[in-house]
Design a protein around this motif. Structure first.
Motif, PDB file in Angstrom:
ATOM      1  N   PHE A  77       0.870  -1.176   0.000  1.00 58.96           N
ATOM      2  CA  PHE A  77       0.000   0.000   0.000  1.00 58.96           C
ATOM      3  C   PHE A  77       0.908   1.227   0.000  1.00 58.96           C
ATOM      4  CE2 PHE A  77      -2.028  -3.544   1.950  1.00 58.96           C
ATOM      5  CZ  PHE A  77      -3.344  -3.522   1.482  1.00 58.96           C
ATOM      6  N   GLY A  78       0.595   2.188  -0.875  1.00 55.62           N
ATOM      7  CA  GLY A  78       1.466   3.360  -0.970  1.00 55.62           C
ATOM      8  C   GLY A  78       0.687   4.640  -0.759  1.00 55.62           C
ATOM      9  N   LEU A  79       1.335   5.600  -0.095  1.00 55.88           N
ATOM     10  CA  LEU A  79       0.738   6.929   0.101  1.00 55.88           C
ATOM     11  C   LEU A  79       1.774   7.970  -0.297  1.00 55.88           C
ATOM     12  CD1 LEU A  79      -1.683   8.584   1.214  1.00 55.88           C
ATOM     13  CD2 LEU A  79      -0.569   8.503   3.452  1.00 55.88           C
ATOM     14  N   ASP A  80       1.382   8.865  -1.202  1.00 56.74           N
ATOM     15  CA  ASP A  80       2.286   9.947  -1.607  1.00 56.74           C
ATOM     16  C   ASP A  80       1.465  11.203  -1.874  1.00 56.74           C
ATOM     17  OD1 ASP A  80       5.419  10.019  -2.613  1.00 56.74           O
ATOM     18  OD2 ASP A  80       4.181  11.567  -3.561  1.00 56.74           O
ATOM     19  N   GLY A  81       2.095  12.352  -1.648  1.00 55.07           N
ATOM     20  CA  GLY A  81       1.375  13.621  -1.754  1.00 55.07           C
ATOM     21  C   GLY A  81       1.456  14.287  -3.114  1.00 55.07           C
ATOM     22  N   THR A  82       2.176  13.701  -4.058  1.00 54.94           N
ATOM     23  CA  THR A  82       2.338  14.342  -5.375  1.00 54.94           C
ATOM     24  C   THR A  82       1.584  13.536  -6.435  1.00 54.94           C
ATOM     25  OG1 THR A  82       4.535  15.104  -4.713  1.00 54.94           O
ATOM     26  CG2 THR A  82       4.033  15.192  -7.070  1.00 54.94           C
ATOM     27  N   ARG A  83       0.605  14.165  -7.059  1.00 58.18           N
ATOM     28  CA  ARG A  83      -0.250  13.497  -8.052  1.00 58.18           C
ATOM     29  C   ARG A  83       0.574  12.807  -9.141  1.00 58.18           C
ATOM     30  NH1 ARG A  83      -4.300  10.718  -9.103  1.00 58.18           N
ATOM     31  NH2 ARG A  83      -5.729  12.069  -8.010  1.00 58.18           N
ATOM     32  N   HIS A  84       1.587  13.515  -9.653  1.00 58.77           N
ATOM     33  CA  HIS A  84       2.398  12.939 -10.741  1.00 58.77           C
ATOM     34  C   HIS A  84       3.075  11.626 -10.289  1.00 58.77           C
ATOM     35  CE1 HIS A  84       5.188  12.599 -14.060  1.00 58.77           C
ATOM     36  NE2 HIS A  84       6.207  12.586 -13.206  1.00 58.77           N
ATOM     37  N   MET A  85       3.544  11.597  -9.043  1.00 60.91           N
ATOM     38  CA  MET A  85       4.223  10.385  -8.555  1.00 60.91           C
ATOM     39  C   MET A  85       3.233   9.233  -8.419  1.00 60.91           C
ATOM     40  SD  MET A  85       7.202  11.342  -8.612  1.00 60.91           S
ATOM     41  CE  MET A  85       8.594  10.681  -7.777  1.00 60.91           C
ATOM     42  N   ILE A  86       2.034   9.526  -7.921  1.00 56.89           N
ATOM     43  CA  ILE A  86       1.007   8.474  -7.796  1.00 56.89           C
ATOM     44  C   ILE A  86       0.639   7.940  -9.179  1.00 56.89           C
ATOM     45  CG2 ILE A  86      -1.442   8.117  -7.207  1.00 56.89           C
ATOM     46  CD1 ILE A  86       0.287   7.999  -4.751  1.00 56.89           C
ATOM     47  N   ASP A  87       0.416   8.850 -10.130  1.00 51.64           N
ATOM     48  CA  ASP A  87       0.044   8.412 -11.493  1.00 51.64           C
ATOM     49  C   ASP A  87       1.136   7.528 -12.086  1.00 51.64           C
ATOM     50  OD1 ASP A  87      -2.271   9.827 -11.279  1.00 51.64           O
ATOM     51  OD2 ASP A  87      -1.621  11.522 -12.526  1.00 51.64           O
ATOM     52  N   GLU A  88       2.382   7.962 -11.921  1.00 48.67           N
ATOM     53  CA  GLU A  88       3.515   7.178 -12.453  1.00 48.67           C
ATOM     54  C   GLU A  88       3.643   5.839 -11.732  1.00 48.67           C
ATOM     55  OE1 GLU A  88       6.191   7.229 -14.859  1.00 48.67           O
ATOM     56  OE2 GLU A  88       4.489   8.327 -15.663  1.00 48.67           O
ATOM     57  N   ALA A  89       3.427   5.867 -10.409  1.00 45.30           N
ATOM     58  CA  ALA A  89       3.531   4.623  -9.625  1.00 45.30           C
ATOM     59  C   ALA A  89       2.495   3.619 -10.105  1.00 45.30           C
ATOM     60  CB  ALA A  89       3.348   4.923  -8.137  1.00 45.30           C
ATOM     61  N   ILE A  90       1.277   4.092 -10.344  1.00 45.58           N
ATOM     62  CA  ILE A  90       0.203   3.192 -10.816  1.00 45.58           C
ATOM     63  C   ILE A  90       0.562   2.659 -12.207  1.00 45.58           C
ATOM     64  CG2 ILE A  90      -2.237   3.125 -11.542  1.00 45.58           C
ATOM     65  CD1 ILE A  90      -2.794   5.105  -9.199  1.00 45.58           C
ATOM     66  N   ARG A  91       1.023   3.547 -13.077  1.00 48.35           N
ATOM     67  CA  ARG A  91       1.352   3.143 -14.452  1.00 48.35           C
ATOM     68  C   ARG A  91       2.477   2.086 -14.449  1.00 48.35           C
ATOM     69  NH1 ARG A  91       4.756   4.070 -18.334  1.00 48.35           N
ATOM     70  NH2 ARG A  91       6.096   5.547 -17.228  1.00 48.35           N
ATOM     71  N   ARG A  92       3.524   2.333 -13.665  1.00 47.23           N
ATOM     72  CA  ARG A  92       4.678   1.409 -13.663  1.00 47.23           C
ATOM     73  C   ARG A  92       4.314   0.083 -12.972  1.00 47.23           C
ATOM     74  NH1 ARG A  92      10.023   5.360 -13.041  1.00 47.23           N
ATOM     75  NH2 ARG A  92       9.130   7.131 -14.132  1.00 47.23           N
ATOM     76  N   THR A  93       3.441   0.166 -11.958  1.00 45.62           N
ATOM     77  CA  THR A  93       3.025  -1.057 -11.260  1.00 45.62           C
ATOM     78  C   THR A  93       2.197  -1.933 -12.203  1.00 45.62           C
ATOM     79  OG1 THR A  93       3.110   0.068  -9.130  1.00 45.62           O
ATOM     80  CG2 THR A  93       1.760  -1.921  -9.220  1.00 45.62           C
ATOM     81  N   GLU A  94       1.316  -1.281 -12.986  1.00 47.57           N
ATOM     82  CA  GLU A  94       0.529  -2.014 -13.991  1.00 47.57           C
ATOM     83  C   GLU A  94       1.455  -2.658 -15.016  1.00 47.57           C
ATOM     84  OE1 GLU A  94      -3.577   0.515 -13.970  1.00 47.57           O
ATOM     85  OE2 GLU A  94      -2.372   0.590 -15.814  1.00 47.57           O
ATOM     86  N   ALA A  95       2.428  -1.871 -15.490  1.00 44.15           N
ATOM     87  CA  ALA A  95       3.349  -2.368 -16.528  1.00 44.15           C
ATOM     88  C   ALA A  95       4.119  -3.595 -16.035  1.00 44.15           C
ATOM     89  CB  ALA A  95       4.316  -1.259 -16.934  1.00 44.15           C
ATOM     90  N   GLU A  96       4.328  -3.685 -14.728  1.00 43.92           N
ATOM     91  CA  GLU A  96       5.053  -4.834 -14.170  1.00 43.92           C
ATOM     92  C   GLU A  96       4.099  -5.933 -13.692  1.00 43.92           C
ATOM     93  OE1 GLU A  96       8.524  -4.140 -11.723  1.00 43.92           O
ATOM     94  OE2 GLU A  96       8.685  -2.101 -12.486  1.00 43.92           O
ATOM     95  N   GLY A  97       2.809  -5.756 -13.999  1.00 48.96           N
ATOM     96  CA  GLY A  97       1.823  -6.796 -13.682  1.00 48.96           C
ATOM     97  C   GLY A  97       1.591  -6.982 -12.191  1.00 48.96           C
ATOM     98  N   MET A  98       1.711  -5.917 -11.420  1.00 51.90           N
ATOM     99  CA  MET A  98       1.573  -6.057  -9.963  1.00 51.90           C
ATOM    100  C   MET A  98       0.380  -5.296  -9.392  1.00 51.90           C
ATOM    101  SD  MET A  98       5.370  -5.805  -8.429  1.00 51.90           S
ATOM    102  CE  MET A  98       6.691  -6.816  -9.004  1.00 51.90           C
ATOM    103  N   SER A  99      -0.532  -4.863 -10.257  1.00 50.78           N
ATOM    104  CA  SER A  99      -1.640  -4.018  -9.777  1.00 50.78           C
ATOM    105  C   SER A  99      -2.514  -4.695  -8.737  1.00 50.78           C
ATOM    106  CB  SER A  99      -2.540  -3.614 -10.943  1.00 50.78           C
ATOM    107  OG  SER A  99      -1.773  -2.961 -11.879  1.00 50.78           O
ATOM    108  N   SER A 100      -2.618  -6.032  -8.799  1.00 54.03           N
ATOM    109  CA  SER A 100      -3.489  -6.706  -7.830  1.00 54.03           C
ATOM    110  C   SER A 100      -2.813  -6.809  -6.460  1.00 54.03           C
ATOM    111  CB  SER A 100      -3.823  -8.111  -8.332  1.00 54.03           C
ATOM    112  OG  SER A 100      -2.627  -8.849  -8.446  1.00 54.03           O
TER     113      SER A 100
END
Ligand SMILES: C[S@@+](CC[C@H](N)C(=O)[O-])C[C@H]1O[C@@H](n2cnc3c(N)ncnc32)[C@H](O)[C@@H]1O
Length: 265
Positions: A77-100
């Motif tokens: 579970f991740g918490l960050d205060g910068t929208r760009h970092m959250i968006d990138e984190a979600i995108r990269r996590t999806e790309a690595e197949g770890m979204s679940s």
């Protein structure tokens, strides 16, 4: 202890823009000193185990959580205060197949949007130096941990030799830190919040070597890439190099440092 007037909004400018990109260029996707090795040492010292629920406070690009999921099979579970970092984190996590396996939320780490006792481990790597109210952050970490849960983090600190006001102002202004805690200060903050300290390591010597490494990489390998990020502004590049040389000098004198801590609720 010298405090600057930086707030979350200033940090959002750093990590939503070119400065954040520069930090990723020199440190990699894990934006902390020592990369994979530092995370491995922290996780082993904290006793991370399969199936633990781990909350990364200031999760940035999510690389810390992907490291923990891949190597320790945790729920992240991740918490960050910068929208760009959250968006990138979600995108990269999806790309690595770890979204679940990893959930990211946008928010301030001094007001954690999860209920009491929701986690087994609160995790942080080289980020709480940006937080204005570290006491509140640690109290919140304590609240969201179950009994026997752990907090484990590394962070930039004011070294044991102490910074003068002007030295502290200069580093905090360059880094956009409101202030850096001291090693002793962190021990007190943890105890005051109700934690029992298990690991309290001074990593300052290794930290100074890493700053030297970043300077060498920027001068001898990554100059083109770094200049591109900052609009090919050579004056700015030289000025930033000067600030990094100053930080290296402070670290060699034990005035600027880094610590690793783990503590149990
Ligand atoms: C150096 S990066 C963290 C690096 C990350 N721990 C890693 O190892 O890859 C600092 C991050 O802290 C976040 N941050 C700073 N202050 C914050 C706050 N008060 N609440 C939430 N996030 C914050 C920034 O948005 C940024 O993404």
């Amino acid at each position: 202890m010298k405090r600057n007037n930086f707030k979350l909004v200033d940090v959002q400018k750093v990590y939503g823009g070119p400065e954040g990109e520069l930090w990723e260029l020199v440190m990699g996707e894990q934006i902390h000193v020592g990369g994979w090795k530092s995370s491995k040492e922290l996780a082993d010292k904290a006793g991370v185990k399969k199936g633990m629920k781990v909350l990364d406070l200031c999760s940035a690009l999510g690389a810390g959580l992907r490291f923990l999921v891949r190597n320790y099979d945790v729920e992240g579970f991740g918490l960050d205060g910068t929208r760009h970092m959250i968006d990138e984190a979600i995108r990269r996590t999806e790309a690595e197949g770890m979204s679940s396996r990893i959930l990211m939320k946008l928010g301030d780490v001094t007001s954690i949007p999860w209920p009491d006792k929701a986690f087994d481990l609160v995790w942080g790597e080289d980020a709480w130096c940006y937080v204005v109210d570290k006491e509140k952050l640690v109290r919140e970490a304590h609240r969201v941990l179950g009994k026997g849960g752990k907090i484990a983090f590394t962070d930039w600190i004011e070294g044991d030799a102490g910074l003068s006001d002007s030295e502290a102002s200069r580093i905090n202004a360059f880094m956009k830190f409101p202030y850096m805690e001291s090693h002793e200060g962190y021990e007190k903050v943890l105890k005051d919040a109700g934690f029992k300290i298990e690991v309290s390591d001074d990593l300052t010597a290794d930290f100074a070597d890493h700053i030297s490494l970043y300077i060498k990489m920027l001068k001898e390998q990554l100059t083109f890439d770094a200049l591109k990020i900052i609009g090919n502004d050579m004056n700015l590049f030289s000025q930033m190099g000067g600030e990094m040389v100053f930080m290296e000098e402070m670290a060699r004198k034990n005035k600027l440092g880094r610590c690793r801590m783990t503590a149990v609720k």
